[in-house]
Every structure is written in C-alpha cells, then in structure tokens.
Design an enzyme around this catalytic site. Sequence first.
Site, short mmCIF file in Angstrom:
data_model
loop_
_atom_site.label_atom_id
_atom_site.label_comp_id
_atom_site.label_asym_id
_atom_site.label_seq_id
_atom_site.Cartn_x
_atom_site.Cartn_y
_atom_site.Cartn_z
N GLY A 296 37.69 33.81 36.20
CA GLY A 296 39.08 34.11 35.68
C GLY A 296 39.08 33.35 34.51
O GLY A 296 38.09 33.14 33.79
N SER A 297 40.19 33.20 33.90
CA SER A 297 40.54 32.74 32.57
C SER A 297 40.01 30.96 32.73
O SER A 297 39.96 30.56 33.76
CB SER A 297 41.80 32.77 32.28
OG SER A 297 42.82 31.83 32.91
N CYS B 162 33.92 40.25 31.77
CA CYS B 162 33.52 38.80 31.02
C CYS B 162 32.39 38.98 30.03
O CYS B 162 32.48 38.23 29.04
CB CYS B 162 33.25 38.14 32.04
SG CYS B 162 34.83 37.40 33.05
N GLU C 67 33.31 30.95 36.98
CA GLU C 67 32.84 31.80 35.91
C GLU C 67 33.94 32.14 35.28
O GLU C 67 34.87 33.00 35.70
CB GLU C 67 32.13 33.13 36.70
CG GLU C 67 31.42 34.05 35.94
CD GLU C 67 32.12 35.20 35.46
OE1 GLU C 67 32.70 35.00 34.07
OE2 GLU C 67 32.46 35.93 36.04
N LEU C 68 34.07 31.83 34.05
CA LEU C 68 35.35 31.78 33.16
C LEU C 68 35.39 32.99 32.13
O LEU C 68 34.42 33.70 32.16
CB LEU C 68 35.78 30.53 32.69
CG LEU C 68 35.94 29.46 34.03
CD1 LEU C 68 36.40 28.15 33.17
CD2 LEU C 68 36.81 29.95 35.01
N GLU D 272 39.33 35.48 23.66
CA GLU D 272 38.84 36.64 24.38
C GLU D 272 39.82 37.73 24.38
O GLU D 272 40.92 37.78 25.08
CB GLU D 272 38.56 36.27 25.93
CG GLU D 272 37.97 37.50 26.72
CD GLU D 272 37.31 37.07 28.03
OE1 GLU D 272 36.49 37.67 28.67
OE2 GLU D 272 38.23 36.14 28.46
N LYS E 183 40.85 35.05 48.01
CA LYS E 183 41.89 35.38 47.73
C LYS E 183 41.63 36.38 46.60
O LYS E 183 41.50 36.01 45.44
CB LYS E 183 42.72 34.14 47.20
CG LYS E 183 44.19 34.51 46.42
CD LYS E 183 44.66 33.26 45.77
CE LYS E 183 46.12 33.52 44.94
NZ LYS E 183 46.02 34.65 44.05
N HIS E 184 41.99 37.65 46.71
CA HIS E 184 41.67 38.51 45.74
C HIS E 184 43.13 38.72 44.74
O HIS E 184 44.11 38.37 45.17
CB HIS E 184 41.21 39.94 46.36
CG HIS E 184 40.12 40.82 45.57
ND1 HIS E 184 39.90 40.54 44.03
CD2 HIS E 184 39.27 41.56 45.90
CE1 HIS E 184 38.76 41.28 43.96
NE2 HIS E 184 38.48 41.85 45.05
#
Length: 405
Positions: free
Chosen positions: A156-157, A212, A178-179, A309, A104-105
Amino acid sequence: MSAIGGALRDAKEEFAQLMTREVGKLIGDSRDEVDLVAAICDYTAQHGPAVLADETREVKGATAFVTHAPIGVVYGIQPWNFPAYQAVRYSIASLMAGNGVLLKHAENCTGSGLFLRDLYERAGLPKGLFGVLIITHEQSDRIIENDLVRGVTLTGSDRAGRAVAAKAGEVVKKTVLELGSNDAYLVLDDADLDLAVKTCVAGRLYNNGQTCVNAKRFIVTDKNYDAFVEAYVEQFGTIRMGDPNEANTQLGPLVSRGQRDQLDKQVQESVAKGARVLVGGKVPDRTGWFYPATVLADVAPGQPAHDDELFGPAAAIIRASDDEDAMRIANGSRYGLGGGIFSRNVDYARELATKYFDTGMVFINSFGIATPDLPFGGVKDSGYGREHGLEGLKEFVNVKSVTIG
C-alpha cells in the site's frame, strides 16, 4: 501448491472477468495476472521443499543444522490493483512454509478475495488455513494484536505502511512492507531512443497506470530530451480509452472516482507549480472513471509529479544535463522500489544498476513487473523485505539453529 496452480488455470477466464468487473483492468491484463499467479504456485511447489529443507552446518565438536519452522499465522493487508497477484504472492509462500494465512483485501475487490479462498479449498487446502476477513481498518489493528498472528505484510502507500509497522512494532511482530514508488527510468546519452520510447510508454500505461512498479518518471539527458519528448507525446496522443473488455482498448478506467480525482488534483497542482501538459491532463466528459494518457514536461522538485507517486496514466518527463545528473535525480526520490536504465552499453548500465541505483529492482533496456524467481521489494519509503524467489520463501519462517553435542 501444484493443485492450486492448476485450479487457477482452469478458472482463468472466470477469475479474469471478475477482476475486470471489480477494478476496471484490461481483460488481457487480468488474464495475464492469472497466468502469473499460477506460475508462482508452480515455482513454490518446485523450489519450496528444497529451500526450506534442513541445512547441515559444520560446528566444532558437535553436529548442527538449521531448520526453517513455521511461525504461526501471517496476516496480509492487500490493495486492489492486482486482486489475484497481491493475495497469492504472500499467501502461497506462507502456506508453503507451514503457516496459516489471513487476508484483508481492499473493499474494491472483496469478490476476488473470496474467490481465491474458495479456489484454494477446492484445490485441497484444509478449510480455514486461508481466511478472508471483511473488516475495517480499526478492526485490522485487533488482528495485528492477536497472539496467534506472528507476521504482517502490507502492500500500500507509505502512509499506510508507517501505521501498520507502528502497530506491529508495539507488539513485536515481524513485517514485510511493499509501499509506494515513483520509479525513474533513465534515458542516457547513448540510449536506443526508439526502444526507450516504446518501452517507457508501455511501462507507464501497464495496468491503467496503477502499479507500484510502473515507469513513472522519465529522466532524459539533454542530448536526447527533445527527441524523446516529441516521440513520447506522439505515442501517448494515440492511446485509446474505452471498455476494458474490448480487445482494442489500450487504457481502461481507473478503479474509482476518488482515485481519478486524486490523480487529476496532482496533475493540476504540478501545472500550477510550473509543469506543462503536452497531451491529456483533463478529465473527459464520459461515463466511467477515466483519465487520459497524460504527459507532463518541465517537471521539477516541489511538484507532485516530481516528488510523489502518480497512480494513474500520467508520465513525468525530467531533463538531466548528463548521465551523472540523471542518476542523481533518480536517487533523489524518497522512494526506491524499481527503476530502469536505457543505454547501448550494457556493461555500463549494469555497473550503474549494481553500484549506484538506490532501488530494489532495476530493468536495463526493458520494463518488467514481477517474476516468480526474482525477489521483489524496495528500499527507503518503498518499504523492506522481499517477496518471490528463494529469498521470499524465507521471510516468514523461524530460522532455528539445532546443535547436537
């Protein structure tokens, strides 16, 4: 895997142009991204068979071995900032292990997801092993619940990570997350200032500041603070915004109006709470979702520039009293993806990196993003699990013990 790598190189310019059109990446960065994903394919093809081979173990009175079996379907939820890399890095490792893959892009780069699917199949991957789903977030939960899906990975977040991990936890599915991050780069008392400034400027602006592992917080000791700020502001003030397809452009547009406006809001909130804008900090009056290279000083706890961030070309410079204070400030973040240390004493920097820096990756006197042969991932609110390297090849396998009496 090798054929996919070759197909990526053959389609390099076409794919690079597509990514730049979709998300505004500098064309040079898009080309570099295709080179990186092709190298990931090469690494996986070279090392995957040995890493995933059966391992004989000594067991008293029996013959035993450990085998690495595929688990089923791995579902990846990926962001827009690296349309090729984010999709390739988990899918190639999962396919190497024998799993099927669903992607799911992000809606910003649907074209890149479909491009990859077609390229994989042209290179010889059986049709259907790499599926692209054009679905909503609500539909995504149904995919996680499906019995055939055995693993979920998201970039993502931290908010998105919590939601996906909670849904996967309900149905006992493994996740790799991986946030976000707020990577700190420490400029210590004995740092090479010229190297530190040059590297920290490049590290903040790479990929239009939307990475990131961009260098984001610059924690500088009293000894070097004034000189670092002066030199950093001077370099940021010359950064050229423009068409990402032009060779002399140093900073392209952000991915969307929402992303640009969110960054500006964070900058303005930081200023309202005591930060000072030394350069940039104002939405330009021009076509496109541009934001200028921005430097914030007097950054302190309670400001978005310190605590959160900033996903764009805004640098936060923080004063520390000494080396120990710099490390304390760096580790005070809720994030822990990457970070950096500038020191002429490499042994000292190595000790800080290995024993004290609470992150998944540390760069000493340098800035980097990802390489195929080193594990990539973080700790704390930056997530868990690793991609790349030997470690990443085993994230979505059933490590199965077999004993023969």
